[in-house]
Design a protein around this motif. Sequence first.
Motif, short mmCIF file in Angstrom:
data_model
loop_
_atom_site.label_atom_id
_atom_site.label_comp_id
_atom_site.label_asym_id
_atom_site.label_seq_id
_atom_site.Cartn_x
_atom_site.Cartn_y
_atom_site.Cartn_z
N VAL A 180 4.35 5.51 -5.68
CA VAL A 180 4.29 5.49 -7.15
C VAL A 180 3.24 6.48 -7.64
O VAL A 180 3.47 7.25 -8.57
CB VAL A 180 4.00 4.06 -7.68
CG1 VAL A 180 3.67 4.08 -9.16
CG2 VAL A 180 5.19 3.16 -7.41
N TYR A 181 2.08 6.48 -7.00
CA TYR A 181 1.01 7.37 -7.42
C TYR A 181 1.44 8.84 -7.30
O TYR A 181 1.11 9.66 -8.15
CB TYR A 181 -0.26 7.12 -6.61
CG TYR A 181 -1.41 7.97 -7.07
CD1 TYR A 181 -2.10 7.65 -8.25
CD2 TYR A 181 -1.79 9.11 -6.37
CE1 TYR A 181 -3.14 8.44 -8.70
CE2 TYR A 181 -2.83 9.89 -6.81
CZ TYR A 181 -3.51 9.56 -7.98
OH TYR A 181 -4.54 10.35 -8.42
N ALA A 182 2.21 9.16 -6.26
CA ALA A 182 2.66 10.54 -6.06
C ALA A 182 3.57 11.01 -7.20
O ALA A 182 3.70 12.22 -7.42
CB ALA A 182 3.40 10.64 -4.72
N LEU A 183 4.18 10.09 -7.93
CA LEU A 183 5.07 10.45 -9.04
C LEU A 183 4.30 10.75 -10.32
O LEU A 183 4.88 11.28 -11.27
CB LEU A 183 6.06 9.31 -9.31
CG LEU A 183 7.02 8.99 -8.17
CD1 LEU A 183 7.82 7.74 -8.51
CD2 LEU A 183 7.92 10.16 -7.88
N GLN A 184 3.03 10.40 -10.39
CA GLN A 184 2.26 10.59 -11.61
C GLN A 184 1.85 12.05 -11.75
O GLN A 184 1.44 12.70 -10.79
CB GLN A 184 1.00 9.72 -11.60
CG GLN A 184 1.28 8.25 -11.65
CD GLN A 184 0.01 7.44 -11.58
OE1 GLN A 184 -0.85 7.70 -10.75
NE2 GLN A 184 -0.11 6.46 -12.45
N THR A 236 0.83 -1.20 0.00
CA THR A 236 0.00 0.00 0.00
C THR A 236 0.87 1.26 0.00
O THR A 236 0.61 2.20 -0.75
CB THR A 236 -0.94 0.00 1.22
OG1 THR A 236 -1.75 -1.17 1.16
CG2 THR A 236 -1.83 1.22 1.25
N GLU A 237 1.92 1.28 0.80
CA GLU A 237 2.82 2.44 0.84
C GLU A 237 3.58 2.57 -0.48
O GLU A 237 3.74 3.68 -1.00
CB GLU A 237 3.80 2.31 2.01
CG GLU A 237 4.74 3.50 2.13
CD GLU A 237 4.03 4.84 2.28
OE1 GLU A 237 4.58 5.86 1.81
OE2 GLU A 237 2.91 4.89 2.85
N SER A 262 -4.07 12.77 -13.08
CA SER A 262 -4.99 12.01 -12.25
C SER A 262 -5.15 10.62 -12.86
O SER A 262 -5.00 10.42 -14.06
CB SER A 262 -6.34 12.71 -12.19
OG SER A 262 -7.23 11.98 -11.41
N SER A 263 -5.46 9.66 -12.03
CA SER A 263 -5.53 8.28 -12.50
C SER A 263 -6.69 7.55 -11.85
O SER A 263 -7.09 7.86 -10.72
CB SER A 263 -4.22 7.56 -12.16
OG SER A 263 -4.34 6.18 -12.36
N LEU A 264 -7.18 6.54 -12.55
CA LEU A 264 -8.19 5.65 -11.96
C LEU A 264 -7.60 4.83 -10.82
O LEU A 264 -8.31 4.23 -10.04
CB LEU A 264 -8.74 4.69 -13.03
CG LEU A 264 -9.55 5.32 -14.15
CD1 LEU A 264 -9.89 4.26 -15.19
CD2 LEU A 264 -10.80 5.95 -13.62
N TYR A 265 -6.27 4.81 -10.76
CA TYR A 265 -5.59 3.99 -9.77
C TYR A 265 -5.11 4.80 -8.57
O TYR A 265 -4.10 4.49 -7.96
CB TYR A 265 -4.42 3.25 -10.42
CG TYR A 265 -4.89 2.33 -11.52
CD1 TYR A 265 -5.54 1.14 -11.20
CD2 TYR A 265 -4.73 2.66 -12.85
CE1 TYR A 265 -5.99 0.29 -12.20
CE2 TYR A 265 -5.19 1.81 -13.85
CZ TYR A 265 -5.81 0.64 -13.52
OH TYR A 265 -6.27 -0.19 -14.49
N SER A 266 -5.84 5.85 -8.22
CA SER A 266 -5.46 6.63 -7.05
C SER A 266 -5.54 5.72 -5.82
O SER A 266 -6.26 4.72 -5.82
CB SER A 266 -6.40 7.82 -6.89
OG SER A 266 -7.69 7.39 -6.54
N PRO A 267 -4.80 6.05 -4.76
CA PRO A 267 -4.82 5.19 -3.57
C PRO A 267 -6.22 4.89 -3.04
O PRO A 267 -6.47 3.81 -2.52
CB PRO A 267 -3.99 5.98 -2.56
CG PRO A 267 -3.02 6.74 -3.42
CD PRO A 267 -3.83 7.13 -4.64
N GLU A 268 -7.15 5.82 -3.21
CA GLU A 268 -8.51 5.60 -2.74
C GLU A 268 -9.30 4.63 -3.62
O GLU A 268 -10.28 4.03 -3.20
CB GLU A 268 -9.28 6.92 -2.66
CG GLU A 268 -8.68 7.94 -1.72
CD GLU A 268 -7.47 8.66 -2.32
OE1 GLU A 268 -7.40 8.86 -3.54
OE2 GLU A 268 -6.57 9.00 -1.53
N ASN A 269 -8.89 4.49 -4.88
CA ASN A 269 -9.61 3.66 -5.85
C ASN A 269 -8.91 2.36 -6.20
O ASN A 269 -9.51 1.47 -6.79
CB ASN A 269 -9.84 4.44 -7.16
CG ASN A 269 -10.74 5.63 -6.96
OD1 ASN A 269 -11.67 5.58 -6.19
ND2 ASN A 269 -10.44 6.71 -7.64
#
Length: 92
Positions: free
Chosen positions: A23-27, A17-18, A30-37
């Motif tokens: 990885v998401y913070a480097l994008q 999860t971390e 916006s993405s469908l793969y945000s930590p919440e989704n």
Amino acid sequence: MKSDSFLLLPDPSSMLTEFHREVYALQAASSLYSPENWTPHVTIANHLNLDQQSAVQHLAKKRLEPFSGTLSKIALIQITEHAVIELQLYSL
């Protein structure tokens, strides 16, 4: 015609999860793969019609039991209309 997928959904560890959050913070976008989704998964089959869905569900109930495993590799892939291309493979 509607089609569906059959997935295995692991319980992600705090490390996974971390890692995903970093990885998401480097994008940039916006993405469908945000930590919440984001839901980590292993796709077993996709584009199933209703008969195939039923058969896969029956087989899964018969053959799959809870199990544990270890994440050993992560791949960066590119999905095109006709192929999945492995861009980079990371051993853990």
